[in-house]
Structure formats: C-alpha cells, structure tokens
Design an enzyme around this catalytic site. Structure first.
Site, PDB file in Angstrom:
ATOM      1  CG  ASP A 679      -1.913   1.027   1.257  1.00 55.73           C
ATOM      2  OD1 ASP A 679      -2.729   1.042   0.317  1.00 55.73           O
ATOM      3  OD2 ASP A 679      -1.879   1.869   2.183  1.00 55.73           O
ATOM      4  CE  LYS A 683      -1.450   5.127   1.448  1.00 60.04           C
ATOM      5  NZ  LYS A 683      -1.442   4.893   2.880  1.00 60.04           N
TER       6      LYS A 683
END
Ligand code: ADP
Ligand code: ASP
Ligand code: MG
Length: 816
Positions: A679, A683
C-alpha cells in the site's frame, strides 16, 4: 381597455378554466374593459393536426373524436348549471359533427390541402372560446362569443397567413363600436381570406390575434396568460435553475422568442411595438406574481445576457464551391429562392473566404430546400463551380440574447469555454449584426447539457449544480454522504454549490435518478428502488444522461471501477477517488488517465491516494506548477505502520501491537496488506509519477518489515502464530532502537527519480522522530525549500479524514 390572452396551457382543465374566468371577472370589475382571446384547449391543436394527417392516410379518428368531445363536454357539465347546459352541448355537438364530416371527406379524398387543414384546426379555438363565453355568463353579465374569422382578414397563405391590416382594422373597429359594452370572447389563431375561407396565423398565433386587437383598439396593455411566471432566462422545462425576467425590451423578447421561448409568438411584438403597447406575461395559476413586462426599453441589468434560447431541431445546409467567390448576387439568388417557397431561414453563417455558405432551416423544409437548390443551381453544379449541397440533421441552435452584450467584452469567450469544458462541439456560429444574439449550432443530443452549463456560466452568482455519482458505499462512502448531508446548506449558501446526488452503487445494488436521490435517505431509496448492480450499465447511463458538471466518485478499493475511468473522462465527466489502483497500475495507464482527462477538460482529483485527507498531492502539484523542482521527498505514508511502531515500546510484544491495531480498526482485514508495504509502495509510486518520473512498480526498492516466514503464512491465523514464533526478531529491532535512543520508522524516499522504502532507526534530530498515533508525515525538499523542507503532518488514515479529503476534492471540482 385591456386585451387578455389565455393560452392552451391556461385552459386545459376545469380548475384552470375557473382560474381564467376569475381573472377576467376581476379585470371586468376593476373597470378595465377586458377583451379576451383564447387558444384551443391544451393539446387540442396538436391532436387535430394529427387527426387530419391520419385521415389523409385513411386512418380513422373515431376514438380521438370521442376524446375531444368528452374533453369539452366535461368542462360544460362541470362548470355550468344543469339547466343551462343543453344549448351549449348541442352547439358543441354540431361543431363536432361538422368536424367528423370534414375528416371523412379528407379520408375519402386521401388528400389534405393546407386549406382543409386550417379549417380543421379552427375548431379547436372555436369550441373553446364559445364554450368559455357561455360559462362566463355565470361569472358576470355581458360576455359575448366572437369568431375572429369575421373580423381578421388575411391573404391565402394557409398555415401561416398574413393579415390584411386595413380590412381588419375596419372590421375590428366596427365590432367594437357595436359591442363595446360587452366582454368579447375571441377565438385566437384564426382568420379568413377574401373568399371567406378559414386561415390560420401560424402556430402560437393566438398571441398575434391578441396583439392585433390591442393595437387596433389602442389597448393600454396586452396580458399574455400562460402557465409560467413570465419569460425565463431559459426554457424552465430543461433548465431547472432558469428564473423569470422582470423586464425585457421588445428586441430582446423578439430574439428570445424567435429562437424558441414558446411563451410568446414573435410577430406579436410587431403591432405592440409600433403602438408602444406593453406586453405582460403572467401566470394563470399564480396571478399575484409580477411576471415579465416587455416594453420599449429594457430594464437595467448588470448581467451581460438576458437569457438563453434554443430550437431543439434544425437542419443545416452547406453550399460550397469556387463558383461562389466574388459572385455577386449568389446569396441573393439563394435566399430569394427560399423565401419564395416560404422556407424560413433560421440563421446564416458565411465563411470570410466566401467559399462556403451555411444556413439553418427547420427539418420539415430540408428536403424541399435541397430540391430547390439543386434545380436553381443546376448549371453551376454540372460545371463543378458548386459542390452538391450537403444536408446535416439532428442539430439544435442555442443562442444567448441580451442588449448588454454590446457593451460587454468576453461574452463569446465565456460561452465557448462553458461549452468546451463540457465537451459540446460547436458546428457553426452566427452573430446577429445587432449584437443582441450569439448563436451556436450543436448536436441535438447535447442541447440540454449545453443549456444548463451556459446558464450556469452566465448567471454565475447563481448556484452551480454538481451532478454526483457515487460508487462504493462502505465506510468511506457512507461517511462521505453523511458529510455532504451536513454541509449541504453551507455549501449552497457560502459557495453556491448545489450537490445533487444522481447515482449510487455498491456491489449489490445501484440506483440512478436524474431528479436527485434524497441524501438524507439514500440507504432506503437504494434498498427499495435500486436495481441489481451492473457497473457497466451504470457508467453507460451516466454518459447517456449527458448532464453538465458531472462527477464520478469512486470510494472503493476495487480494480473494477478503475477499468471505466477512461470511458468516463471521454464522456466529459470528472473523477474524484480515494482508490489508488488506477494511478498505481502501469505508468502507461496513469499517463492515459491524465491525458484523457486533460483532453476532455475535466478534473481528476485523488488527494486521498496518499495521506488520506492531508494536502499532499495538492502541495506537490502546486510546487510543480509554480516551477519549483523536487530534490527529495521523504515520507511516512502508512498510518497503520506508524501506529504499530509508535506502540511497539516497553514490555509489549509485536504480536500484541499488531493484534491491537487490527482490533482498533487500523489495519486491513489481513494486516499483511499493510505490513507487506504494498500500500505504501503504491502511494510512493503515485507521488513519484506526480513529481514527473515515469516509474513502474519494479522500480521501487521495497524493504521488508516482516521476516519471510510471516509473509508466507497461509492464513491470518497462522500469520499471528508466526509473529509469536518470530518474537526474537522483533525484540531485536526494539532493543536496538532503545539501546541507541532511537525509534523505528518505515520511511519512503524519492530522490533522483529513485524510490526506496525501508526500515530506519531515527534519533531525536530527525523530523520523523516525534510522530504519534497513526499520523502521516511528508517532507518536500525542493529548490525553494532547501534548508528547511516543507513538511505536512497529521492524521493519515480513517474513514472520517479520508471521506473529508474526497469531499474536499468534490468541492474543488465544483469551484472550477
Ligand atoms: P400557451 O399555451 O400559454 O401559449 P406555450 O406552450 O406557448 O403556452 O408557452 C409556455 C411554455 O413555454 C411554458 O410552459 C414553458 O415550458 C415554455 N418555455 C420555453 N422557453 C421558455 C422561457 N424562456 N421562459 C418561459 N417559458 C418557456
Ligand atoms: N392553438 C394554436 C397552437 O397551438 C394557437 C395558439 O395556441 O396560440 O398553435
Ligand atoms: Mg403559446
């Protein structure tokens, strides 16, 4: 005296007829000496027209005739006392019998001449005015029915006859002399020629009848009574935010109605204009409301335009060829030809090279016009001096109108910007030499959208409606809707943004309602009225609706909605999303999304792709836009990992901290989705791309937090067991940190186009040392922020802050 005219929309039902007669009565009692003109009952002219055409094709009209008769009889039976009904019903019956005979003659002959058509249409006005004059006797004395065919004399251009002013003036004046003390109930729309044959004055012509009577009898005012509060800034059926105009000049009203505002029939203005008689447009159903006053001068207004008008269906004919250059009299020949055939040219544009000429006409006239042109210019066509004329249909005209346009710059720029941003392609442009009007020709399918956006653009102090489609109704989706509900009034009042929820979908159900879904009860509405979810159909419908200022909000974490993003942009719909999948897939896909959004002039906002609601993407974008250069980005962008390391201190074990994080809702259902770093990697990838590097996932150097065995566990349960088994590994990390007086941080960095994410032990001097809870932090070292980096820090996870970030993006789309 006053002339009152009631349109079909005012005489549709018994209640509206009561309202009409009360208005006439009040005027009579005030001593205004009203003369009243009536249209046919609502829908009757259209029906008669249809019936006439049916007869010509041999189709029987029995049912429709029965319907028409009942429609009128019902009014008489409801509004007249029983003992007075008989003679009126008998007279009406006679008229309907005549009508029946007429239809059967047409049926026999299988031919419908314009002359027979006019006679057939006249029954609408005759039945209505007669019936009302009789009902009026119960309201006041002195009402009298007048068949206008006896006083309005016209030429023989059936369907659109021109009035013989002189003859009509004499007849109307003497009528008034004989019956001046009565309230005359006059049929609108109809007249007769020299030979006494029935003619009509063109669709909507009852207004003209009223204006004729008013000008001949020197009325003080003409009141046109209809079903809206005056002439609006645009057609209120299409533009919900249209509002009534207080004053208009004759010219403005003419320009507005010439192009469609049906409320008033353009030629009406001429007799009123020459005699300077004001025209009031009033609402039968709200008689106290002021309505619109049309007179010589326009009222003062600060707005650059008065209104927007349109014709929904037109055809374009384009003529081009070398034979037109410098050829004087070419356009004269062309337009004389059309005028002779009574073909109305709506607008003309000619290119400056004189190489081509384009004009708009009504689609009914298109074939005839093409034929006439081919015949008239046969020689030029065979000599190749002219190319064959081209005909294009399915088009509409939109025109902005107002006297202020002459004095205001940038009006056309505003018009074209509004159209361009919403993907409305302009086929042709015409500006009247008066500068009271700029017209554009667009595809018919775009008309409603174009009217609404142009209206929003010009009446800017009015609210802008954002048509919002929300997909994903989990934690974030729900919170977002609750926030919108809470802020709705504020946004409307302070920012003039009206958020209208038009579509909703989760994996199970979906609902689309153009009228808007009540944001306070969306859940119930979705359950009760929703259909099984089908995202493809949802997206297709969204495009077909073709609404202005549309936003698609994706609150999911699923790849499915992202496959539609490009299509959505192509439909000129903006996207706001917290879903990272689209932007972190291949660089090619990222680039395609950006380019498509740009090409279609729509927004793509995804602030919550990193750091939830914290302004990170926006700050980066602003830095880049202002010409700054990114030297280095350092960040902690996983709220979950922050939380875990912030709590992994003292006696507590790593296993327990992860467990607690999960129990407190800080992790994904499988905590490895966070701890694996994927994750975070996404980003960083997005930030790196936004900073201008064409990065792929494989370019990211992703350091592990967990040892192999924990990552390999085959379920969440065994994962927890592996955390216990690897307790030493984690204790070592903790001890190392404590011994060195440092804290453990999982930090991402971007430098020289390289992205790295790794465990680091940082001491007090590091800006990331003091980080509490699940906070995120990002520091931008740039050419300008060199010595002290620009730092953004704050809560970077949770439904509340993420939804707030999505909401802020949504408002930003509205503010654009
Ligand atoms: P009537 O039967 O009273 O003659 P019309 O149908 O001719 O009525 O005209 C009234 C209708 O015109 C309204 O119901 C409205 O929907 C439509 N209309 C179109 N454009 C405008 C506009 N700019 N302002 C007001 N009404 C408009
Ligand atoms: N009844 C006619 C029409 O529908 C005339 C009018 O309403 O003004 O066109
Ligand atoms: Mg009308």
């Amino acid at each position: 005296m006053k002339v009152l005219k009631f349109g079909g929309t005012s005489v549709g039902t018994k209640d509206s007829i009561k309202a009409v007669l009360n208005i006439v009565k009040a005027s009579y009692e005030r001593g205004e000496k009203p003369l009243v003109v009536f249209s046919a009952m609502e829908g009757v002219t259209n029906l008669l027209m249809q019936m006439a055409e049916n007869s010509a094709q041999g189709i029987s009209n029995e049912e429709s005739l029965g319907f028409l008769q009942t429609k009128h009889f019902d009014i008489v039976k409801n509004l007249l006392p029983v003992k007075k009904q008989n003679p009126v019903l008998t007279k009406l019956k006679l008229l309907f019998n005549e009508l029946e005979d007429l239809f059967s003659s047409v049926e026999t002959l299988k031919e419908l001449s314009p002359q027979s058509k006019d006679l057939i249409l006249s029954y609408g006005e005759r039945c209505c005015a007669y019936m009302l004059s009789k009902i009026a006797e119960t309201y006041f004395e002195n009402s009298m029915y007048i068949d206008a065919r006896n006083v309005i004399k016209t030429d023989s251009n059936f369907g659109n006859a021109s009035v013989d002013q002189r003859a009509t003036e004499t007849l109307i004046s003497s009528l008034k002399q004989s019956y001046g003390h009565k309230v005359l109930f006059v049929t609108g729309f109809i007249g007769s020629n020299d030979a006494g044959r029935t003619t009509t004055l063109g669709r909507g012509g009852s207004d003209y009848t009223a204006a004729l009577f008013a000008s001949i009898l020197e009325a003080k005012v003409i009141e046109i009574w209809t079903d809206v509060n005056g002439i609006h800034t645009a057609d209120p059926r299409i533009v919900k935010k249209a509002f009534p105009l207080k004053d208009l000049s004759y010219t403005e009203a003419m320009e507005l109605s010439y192009f469609g505002a049906k409320v008033i029939y353009p030629p009406t203005m001429i007799p009123a204009f020459t005699k300077k008689i004001p025209i009031h447009i009033k609402n039968t159903f709200e008689p106290e409301t002021a309505g619109t006053c049309i007179q010589h001068t326009s009222g003062h207004s600060d707005l650059p335009i008065k209104g927007i008008s349109s014709i929904s269906e037109i055809s374009l004919i384009n003529l081009s060829g070398s034979g037109m250059i410098g050829e004087t009299g070419f356009s004269g020949r062309l337009f004389a030809l059309l005028a002779k055939a009574h073909i109305n040219v709506i607008l003309i544009t000619q290119s400056s090279s004189e190489h081509s000429i384009t004009f708009a006409i009504s689609p009914e006239d298109a074939e005839k016009a093409m034929m006439l042109i081919e015949k008239e210019f046969e020689l030029e066509l065979t000599a190749n001096k002219l190319y064959p004329p081209e005909l294009e249909g399915d088009l509409s005209v939109l025109a902005i109108v107002g006297e202020n346009m002459k004095r205001t710059t940038g009006v056309s720029g505003k018009l074209f910007r509004a159209l361009g941003r919403n993907g409305v392609n302009v086929r042709a442009i015409a500006q009247g030499s008066s500068e009271y009007n700029i017209s554009v020709i667009i595809a018919k399918k775009d008309l409603a959208k174009a009217l609404n956006t142009v209206h929003d653009a010009f009446f800017a102090e009015l609210t802008k409606t954002l048509n919002v489609f929300v997909v994903g109704l989990g934690n974030i989706g729900k919170t977002l809707l609750a926030q919108i509900e809470n802020q709705y009034e504020f946004l409307l009042e302070q920012n003039n943004i009206d958020i209208k929820l038009v579509g909703l979908a989760n994996t199970k159900k979906m609902r689309i309602d153009e009228a808007g879904i009540d944001i306070g009860s969306w859940g119930g509405e979705l359950n009760e009225k929703g259909h099984p979810s089908d995202l493809s159909a949802f997206v297709q419908k969204m495009g077909e609706m073709n609404l202005p200022n549309c936003v698609f909000v994706d609150n999911t974490a699923s790849p499915v909605p992202t496959t539609y993003y490009v299509d959505i942009f192509r439909n000129n719909i903006s996207i706001v999303t917290c879903n990272k999948i689209a932007n972190s897939a291949s660089y090619k896909n990222y680039k395609l999304l950006k380019d498509t959004a740009k090409e279609h002039g729509v927004e793509f906002y995804y602030e919550t792709n990193a750091g939830a609601g914290l302004p990170i993407i926006r700050v980066l974008k602003d830095l880049m836009l202002s010409g700054d250069e990114i030297v280095k980005i350092e960040a902690i962008l996983s709220g979950t990992i922050s939380y875990i390391f912030n709590n992994f201190q003292g006696e507590v074990s790593f296993h327990d901290v992860v467990k607690k994080a999960q129990e407190s809702g800080f992790t994904e259902p499988d905590p490895r989705d966070d701890l694996g770093g994927v994750d975070f990697m996404r980003k960083m990838l997005i930030l790196g791309r936004d900073a201008g590097y064409p990065l792929e996932e494989s370019d990211v150097d992703l350091g592990a937090i967990l040892p192999e065995s924990c990552l390999k566990a085959d379920s969440v349960e065994t994962f927890y067991t592996s955390l216990l088994e690897e307790a030493d590994y984690f204790e070592n990390m903790k001890n190392k940190a404590e011994a060195e007086n440092k804290v453990i941080r999982y930090i991402g960095s971007l430098e020289n186009g390289k992205v790295k994410i790794s465990i680091q032990y940082v001491d007090q001097s590091h800006p990331f040392y003091a980080l509490s809870g699940s906070d995120n932090i990002i520091s931008f070292t740039t050419k300008r922020y060199k010595d002290t980096p620009l730092v953004v820090k704050g809560p970077g996870a949770g439904a509340e802050v993420t939804a707030a970030g999505v909401f802020a993006d949504l408002v930003n789309v509205g503010a654009r």
